[in-house]
Design an enzyme around this catalytic site. Structure first.
Site, PDB file in Angstrom:
ATOM      1  N   LYS A   1      -4.361  -0.318  -4.825  1.00  0.00           N
ATOM      2  CA  LYS A   1      -5.318   0.356  -3.953  1.00  0.00           C
ATOM      3  C   LYS A   1      -6.487   0.875  -4.791  1.00  0.00           C
ATOM      4  CE  LYS A   1      -5.306   4.121  -0.492  1.00  0.00           C
ATOM      5  NZ  LYS A   1      -4.415   5.102   0.160  1.00  0.00           N
TER       6      LYS A   1
ATOM      7  N   SER B   1      -4.808   4.751   5.072  1.00  0.00           N
ATOM      8  CA  SER B   1      -5.805   4.476   4.038  1.00  0.00           C
ATOM      9  C   SER B   1      -5.357   3.378   3.089  1.00  0.00           C
ATOM     10  CB  SER B   1      -6.160   5.749   3.268  1.00  0.00           C
ATOM     11  OG  SER B   1      -5.085   6.209   2.492  1.00  0.00           O
TER      12      SER B   1
ATOM     13  N   SER C   1      -0.249   7.424   4.980  1.00  0.00           N
ATOM     14  CA  SER C   1      -1.119   6.338   4.528  1.00  0.00           C
ATOM     15  C   SER C   1      -0.415   5.220   3.771  1.00  0.00           C
ATOM     16  CB  SER C   1      -2.268   6.894   3.680  1.00  0.00           C
ATOM     17  OG  SER C   1      -3.238   7.465   4.527  1.00  0.00           O
TER      18      SER C   1
END
Length: 536
Positions: free
Chosen positions: A127, A207, A231
C-alpha cells in the site's frame, strides 16, 4: 499468542497446503476459472500449469525447490498481468524497477539451498502509505509525490530480509480516508479511482482498496494493507480476498503514514489464509515457520473436522441489508453442519464507541501526521498540508473537502484531559465489548459481515460505508480476519472474525477452518456494471 505461535500456525498451514497441492492444483486446472461469457481480460492466470488465482505460497515454494518454477518467471508473470489487467481496475500505482533483479537474487538462493524462508521469491505489493526508499510513498497525496523517503519502513526491511520480491505500490484512498467528511474510497489525486474487479462501477471499500483489488485480479501473491478501523477487512471482504488486521503492536508501524498510533496497524492480505499466516510470520518478526513446528500444533482447525466443537457468536448486523443477513443465515447453517456451535450475540457499548472514536482520532491524527510530515520533503505539518490542498486543484477533482484535516487542527491536544478521558473510555469499552461477549457465551470468536455489497462509486455522493463490525477490534487493538463468505449477486461479502488480544494464531487457525468449509472465493469477471435488479 506469541510470535512463536504464529510461526507454528504458519508452519502447519504450509504442511496442509503442500499435502493438498496436488489434488487442488489438478482441480483448479480442470475448472473453468472465469465462467460465463465475461472472461478475464488477460485470460486465465496460468503460469506453466500453475493457476495463480488458487496457488498458495507453499505450492509455489515446492515448485521452486523442484526447479520447475523460478521467482523470475513468477515475477514476470505478475508484471505482465499488471500490464494487461490493471488498466481496468487501476489498483497498481507503480512497479518496482528492481523487481526482476530481486527475483534473480532469490533464484540464486534457491539454487544454492540458502532460501531465507517461505516468502523468498514471492512477489508482494505494498500500500502506498508504506515507506520505500526506492519508490515514492505518497499516501495518495500530491504533497508527498516528490522524493521518496530516505529509508524503508520496518515491515519492508523484514520483507526484504525474508527474500520477498517488492513488486510495487498499490493505490489507496487518499490519506487513508481521513481527509474529507464525504470521501470516495479508492480515490487519490496520485492514482485516480480504483475499481472493484467484480463489477467495475462498484467501489472497492476502505483505504487498502488497491491492495485488495490487485489481489482479487491476481496481480500479486500477497499485498500489505493498513487499518485504523476497517481499512483491511472491508476491502478484503468487498473484493473477495482474505485480510488480517493484527493485534496492535504485533507489526511495527515505523515508516507507515499514520492516522493514530492507538489504532493503526499494517497487515497481510492474500487470496487464502495460508498465505496471510505466512506473511504475518515475517511481518511480526518470526519468519522461522519451520515444518517441524507443525508437530507442536494440536489445534484441530487445520483438519477437515476443524470446526467441530468451536463456539462462534454471530453478530448479524441486519442494517447491512436483507441480502447480507440471508447470507449470514446460510453461513451459520454451513458452520453448524461442520460441527460448530453458532449463537447469536450483540456486543455491548457500540453506540458509545461510535460517539467517542472519531473525536479521539482527530487529536491523534494531528499529533501523528505532524511527526510523520517532519520526516519528509513537502508540507512539514498539518496546517501546511491544508494550505497545499487549497492551492492545488488536482487535489479536488473527485471531492473538494478536507473537513477532517480542519477539525483535527482544532481538536484538543493529546495531553488535554478531555482527550485522555475519551481514549481511556474507548480502550475500556472496546475491550469489554469483545471480552465480555466471548466470556458470556464461551466463544472462540465473534463473527459478523465484513461489508455490504459494494456500492456504486460516485464522487458527488461519496461512500455509503457505515459498517460497524470492524470497530470493536479496531479500537481495542484486538485481531480481526475477513474471509470470503459468499456473494450477493455478483458482489462479494466477507465474514469478519474477531477474538481476544494477541490471539492472532488462534484466529488464523479458526479462519483456515472457516475458509475451508465455506470455499466461497471465485475470481472476478470484470463486469462493467451489475446486471439489472442486482442488489448493492
Amino acid at each position: 499468542m506469541t510470535r512463536r505461535s504464529i510461526a507454528a500456525v504458519a508452519a502447519a498451514m504450509t504442511v496442509a497446503a503442500l499435502l493438498a497441492a496436488g489434488v487442488h492444483g489438478q482441480r483448479a486446472q480442470a475448472a473453468e476459472p472465469y465462467g460465463g461469457d465475461a472472461p478475464s481480460p488477460a485470460g486465465a492466470p496460468f503460469l506453466d500449469g500453475v493457476d495463480l488465482d488458487t496457488v498458495t505460497i507453499p505450492g509455489l515454494q515446492a515448485r521452486m525447490k523442484r526447479g520447475s518454477l523460478t521467482s523470475t518467471a513468477l515475477t514476470l508473470a505478475y508484471l505482465r498481468r499488471i500490464k494487461a489487467v490493471d488498466p481496468k481496475i487501476d489498483a497498481v500505482l507503480r512497479t518496482s524497477p528492481t523487481a526482476l533483479r530481486q527475483a534473480a537474487a532469490s533464484d540464486l538462493r534457491h539454487r544454492r539451498g540458502t532460501v531465507r524462508g517461505p516468502l523468498d521469491g514471492i512477489p508482494v505489493l505494498l500500500k502506498d502509505n508504506v515507506n520505500t526508499r526506492d519508490m515514492p510513498t505518497t499516501a495518495g497525496s500530491l504533497a508527498l509525490a516528490g522524493k521518496p523517503p530516505g529509508t524503508d519502513a520496518d515491515l519492508v526491511r523484514r520483507l526484504r530480509a525474508a527474500g520477498a520480491v517488492i513488486l510495487g505500490k498499490t493505490n489507496m484512498s487518499e490519506w487513508a480516508n481521513f481527509r474529507a467528511a464525504k470521501p470516495t474510497s479508492g480515490w487519490s489525486a496520485v492514482g485516480g479511482q480504483t475499481n472493484n474487479p467484480y463489477v467495475l462501477d462498484r467501489n472497492p471499500c476502505g483505504s487498502s482498496s488497491g491492495s485488495a483489488a490487485a489481489l482479487a485480479a491476481s496481480l500479486a501473491q500477497v499485498a500489505i494493507g493498513t487499518e485504523t478501523d476497517g481499512s483491511i477487512v472491508c476491502p478484503a471482504g468487498m473484493n473477495g480476498v482474505v485480510g488480517h488486521k493484527p493485534s496492535l503492536g504485533l507489526v511495527s508501524q515505523a515508516g507507515v503514514v499514520p492516522i493514530s498510533a492507538e489504532q493503526d496497524t499494517a497487515g497481510p492480505m492474500a487470496r487464502n489464509v495460508t498465505d496471510v499466516a505466512l506473511t504475518l510470520s515475517v511481518l511480526s518478526g518470526d519468519d522461522t515457520a519451520r515444518t517441524a513446528d507443525a508437530a507442536r500444533l494440536t489445534d484441530p482447525a487445520l483438519r477437515t473436522a476443524g470446526l467441530r466443537g468451536r463456539r462462534i457468536g454471530l453478530w448479524r448486523l441486519p442494517s447491512l441489508g436483507a441480502d447480507v443477513d440471508a447470507l449470514m443465515s446460510r453461513t451459520a447453517a454451513r458452520l453448524r453442519a461442520a460441527g460448530a456451535e453458532v449463537v447469536e450475540v450483540t456486543p455491548p457499548y457500540q453506540d458509545r464507541l461510535a460517539e467517542l472514536e472519531f473525536p479521539a482520532l482527530l487529536s491523534e491524527f494531528h499529533r501523528d501526521v505532524d511527526a510523520y510530515l517532519a520526516t519528509r520533503e513537502g508540507p512539514r505539518d498539518l496546517a501546511a498540508l491544508v494550505e497545499f490542498n487549497r492551492t492545488h486543484p488536482a487535489e479536488r477533482t473527485c471531492f473538494a473537502g478536507q473537513e477532517l484535516f480542519e477539525q483535527a487542527l482544532a481538536a484538543p491536544a493529546t495531553t488535554d484531559p478531555r482527550y485522555l478521558a475519551m481514549r481511556a473510555e474507548l480502550k475500556d469499552l472496546s475491550r469489554r465489548s469483545i471480552d465480555e461477549t466471548l466470556a458470556a457465551h464461551h466463544l472462540d470468536a465473534i463473527a459478523s459481515p465484513a461489508n455490504p455489497p459494494a456500492w456504486t462509486t460516485d464522487c458527488a455522493r461519496g461512500d455509503n460505508d457505515v459498517i460497524p463490525s470492524s470497530t470493536p477490534a479496531a479500537v481495542a487493538g484486538y485481531p480481526s480476519l475477513s474471509v470470503p463468505a459468499g456473494f450477493v449477486g455478483e458482489l462479494p461479502v466477507g465474514l469478519l472474525l474477531m477474538t481476544g488480544d494477541h490471539r492472532d494464531a488462534e484466529l488464523l487457525s479458526l479462519g483456515a477452518a472457516v475458509e475451508h468449509r465455506l470455499d466461497a472465493r471465485r475470481p472476478p469477471r470484470y463486469l462493467p456494471t451489475a446486471p439489472a435488479g442486482a442488489s448493492g
